[in-house]
Motif scaffolding. Structure first.
Motif, PDB file in Angstrom:
ATOM      1  N   SER A 102      88.093 -68.584  39.806  1.00  0.00           N
ATOM      2  CA  SER A 102      88.498 -67.410  39.032  1.00  0.00           C
ATOM      3  C   SER A 102      88.758 -66.213  39.941  1.00  0.00           C
ATOM      4  O   SER A 102      89.769 -65.510  39.795  1.00  0.00           O
ATOM      5  CB  SER A 102      87.412 -67.083  38.000  1.00  0.00           C
ATOM      6  OG  SER A 102      87.746 -65.919  37.290  1.00  0.00           O
ATOM      7  N   ASP A 120      94.770 -59.501  52.501  1.00  0.00           N
ATOM      8  CA  ASP A 120      96.005 -60.290  52.587  1.00  0.00           C
ATOM      9  C   ASP A 120      96.139 -61.019  53.919  1.00  0.00           C
ATOM     10  O   ASP A 120      96.918 -61.957  54.043  1.00  0.00           O
ATOM     11  CB  ASP A 120      97.236 -59.404  52.358  1.00  0.00           C
ATOM     12  CG  ASP A 120      97.326 -58.915  50.918  1.00  0.00           C
ATOM     13  OD1 ASP A 120      96.736 -59.557  50.029  1.00  0.00           O
ATOM     14  OD2 ASP A 120      97.980 -57.879  50.691  1.00  0.00           O
ATOM     15  N   ALA A 169      89.510 -66.256  43.172  1.00  0.00           N
ATOM     16  CA  ALA A 169      90.690 -66.538  44.005  1.00  0.00           C
ATOM     17  C   ALA A 169      91.979 -66.345  43.213  1.00  0.00           C
ATOM     18  O   ALA A 169      92.949 -65.783  43.733  1.00  0.00           O
ATOM     19  CB  ALA A 169      90.606 -67.955  44.569  1.00  0.00           C
ATOM     20  N   GLU A 170      91.990 -66.806  41.970  1.00  0.00           N
ATOM     21  CA  GLU A 170      93.190 -66.655  41.147  1.00  0.00           C
ATOM     22  C   GLU A 170      93.422 -65.191  40.772  1.00  0.00           C
ATOM     23  O   GLU A 170      94.529 -64.673  40.918  1.00  0.00           O
ATOM     24  CB  GLU A 170      93.076 -67.499  39.881  1.00  0.00           C
ATOM     25  CG  GLU A 170      94.305 -67.388  39.001  1.00  0.00           C
ATOM     26  CD  GLU A 170      94.208 -68.232  37.744  1.00  0.00           C
ATOM     27  OE1 GLU A 170      95.039 -68.012  36.851  1.00  0.00           O
ATOM     28  OE2 GLU A 170      93.314 -69.089  37.652  1.00  0.00           O
ATOM     29  N   ASN A 171      92.388 -64.511  40.315  1.00  0.00           N
ATOM     30  CA  ASN A 171      92.543 -63.123  39.869  1.00  0.00           C
ATOM     31  C   ASN A 171      92.921 -62.173  40.990  1.00  0.00           C
ATOM     32  O   ASN A 171      93.611 -61.187  40.766  1.00  0.00           O
ATOM     33  CB  ASN A 171      91.264 -62.632  39.182  1.00  0.00           C
ATOM     34  CG  ASN A 171      91.077 -63.261  37.821  1.00  0.00           C
ATOM     35  OD1 ASN A 171      92.028 -63.523  37.098  1.00  0.00           O
ATOM     36  ND2 ASN A 171      89.833 -63.536  37.470  1.00  0.00           N
ATOM     37  N   LEU A 172      92.460 -62.459  42.195  1.00  0.00           N
ATOM     38  CA  LEU A 172      92.761 -61.580  43.336  1.00  0.00           C
ATOM     39  C   LEU A 172      93.891 -62.122  44.207  1.00  0.00           C
ATOM     40  O   LEU A 172      94.207 -61.544  45.238  1.00  0.00           O
ATOM     41  CB  LEU A 172      91.504 -61.364  44.183  1.00  0.00           C
ATOM     42  CG  LEU A 172      90.335 -60.684  43.466  1.00  0.00           C
ATOM     43  CD1 LEU A 172      89.137 -60.549  44.402  1.00  0.00           C
ATOM     44  CD2 LEU A 172      90.745 -59.332  42.906  1.00  0.00           C
ATOM     45  N   ASN A 173      94.468 -63.238  43.770  1.00  0.00           N
ATOM     46  CA  ASN A 173      95.579 -63.860  44.491  1.00  0.00           C
ATOM     47  C   ASN A 173      95.226 -64.101  45.964  1.00  0.00           C
ATOM     48  O   ASN A 173      95.997 -63.756  46.867  1.00  0.00           O
ATOM     49  CB  ASN A 173      96.840 -63.007  44.359  1.00  0.00           C
ATOM     50  CG  ASN A 173      98.077 -63.776  44.732  1.00  0.00           C
ATOM     51  OD1 ASN A 173      98.128 -65.001  44.590  1.00  0.00           O
ATOM     52  ND2 ASN A 173      99.075 -63.079  45.241  1.00  0.00           N
ATOM     53  N   LEU A 174      94.054 -64.686  46.188  1.00  0.00           N
ATOM     54  CA  LEU A 174      93.590 -64.935  47.551  1.00  0.00           C
ATOM     55  C   LEU A 174      94.257 -66.157  48.155  1.00  0.00           C
ATOM     56  O   LEU A 174      94.595 -67.112  47.443  1.00  0.00           O
ATOM     57  CB  LEU A 174      92.072 -65.171  47.558  1.00  0.00           C
ATOM     58  CG  LEU A 174      91.191 -64.044  47.050  1.00  0.00           C
ATOM     59  CD1 LEU A 174      89.724 -64.475  47.089  1.00  0.00           C
ATOM     60  CD2 LEU A 174      91.391 -62.785  47.875  1.00  0.00           C
ATOM     61  N   ASN A 175      94.423 -66.136  49.443  1.00  0.00           N
ATOM     62  CA  ASN A 175      94.817 -67.328  50.190  1.00  0.00           C
ATOM     63  C   ASN A 175      93.526 -68.133  50.351  1.00  0.00           C
ATOM     64  O   ASN A 175      92.734 -67.880  51.249  1.00  0.00           O
ATOM     65  CB  ASN A 175      95.399 -66.919  51.547  1.00  0.00           C
ATOM     66  CG  ASN A 175      95.739 -68.109  52.410  1.00  0.00           C
ATOM     67  OD1 ASN A 175      95.744 -69.249  51.968  1.00  0.00           O
ATOM     68  ND2 ASN A 175      96.019 -67.837  53.669  1.00  0.00           N
ATOM     69  N   HIS A 176      93.302 -69.070  49.443  1.00  0.00           N
ATOM     70  CA  HIS A 176      92.013 -69.733  49.345  1.00  0.00           C
ATOM     71  C   HIS A 176      92.154 -71.249  49.307  1.00  0.00           C
ATOM     72  O   HIS A 176      93.117 -71.785  48.765  1.00  0.00           O
ATOM     73  CB  HIS A 176      91.275 -69.264  48.088  1.00  0.00           C
ATOM     74  CG  HIS A 176      89.903 -69.830  47.988  1.00  0.00           C
ATOM     75  ND1 HIS A 176      89.627 -70.998  47.318  1.00  0.00           N
ATOM     76  CD2 HIS A 176      88.730 -69.403  48.493  1.00  0.00           C
ATOM     77  CE1 HIS A 176      88.338 -71.261  47.419  1.00  0.00           C
ATOM     78  NE2 HIS A 176      87.768 -70.319  48.125  1.00  0.00           N
TER      79      HIS A 176
END
Length: 181
Positions: free
Chosen positions: A81, A49, A83-90
């Motif tokens: 995929s 996070d 980044a979205e699935n892990l809710n990354l700041n990407h």
């Protein structure tokens, strides 16, 4: 064998995470769809996070052929995929070929052993959010392999070290070493 290797590596990973926690700064992570990145991402889980991830790509028009375009496209889909699935700041960003700032690239060429990351270096240098950042690279497999000749490890002497350094050194360094002989 895998479990033994993993158990031996975990303390190093734990130490790395603790070091990052003790030395707070802007931590960024270059993410691809490959196994190295996914392994590094797993190591970063305790602090994910607090980490900004990014993926750098080249525009399709700059890619050599259909196979390379397919690889880049697949990589982009995998990373999106993850980044979205892990809710990354990407963030995804694209950069052009490296010839845009000859002075910068000429300078980097004097201090780097490879021009592989010149465009990335230029991009990070030009964007304030990456200034003084700790860039965690996804090269976990490098733990188990080396880019230095085995001679360096077998001989473990000064001449082998110099030879290996010159192998990966800049053209300027190699030229200067020949002039000294």
């Amino acid at each position: 064998a895998v479990e033994k290797a993993t158990n031996e590596l975990f303390p190093y990973f734990d130490n790395m995470i603790e070091w990052i926690k003790r030395n707070p700064r802007n931590t960024v992570f270059s993410l691809t769809g490959g196994v190295d990145s996914r392994s590094s991402l797993a190591v970063l889980k305790p602090i994910i996070d607090e980490v900004k991830s990014f993926t750098y790509l080249r525009p399709n028009k700059d890619l050599k052929n259909k196979a390379v375009r397919r690889i880049y496209t697949n990589d982009e889909k995998i990373v999106a995929s993850i980044a979205e699935n892990l809710n990354l700041n990407h963030e995804f960003f694209y950069f052009q070929k490296k010839n845009e700032d000859k002075e910068y690239y000429d300078y980097i060429n004097t201090i780097a052993s490879s021009n592989h990351s010149f465009p990335l270096s230029k991009y990070l240098n030009d964007h304030d959010e990456f200034k003084n950042a700790l860039h965690v690279k996804s090269t976990v497999q490098a733990i188990a392999k080396t880019t230095y000749p085995i001679e360096l490890y077998k001989k473990n002497d000064f001449s082998a070290m110099v030879k290996s350094t010159l192998h990966w050194g800049s053209d300027k360094l190699r030229k200067a070493s020949k002039e000294e002989v």
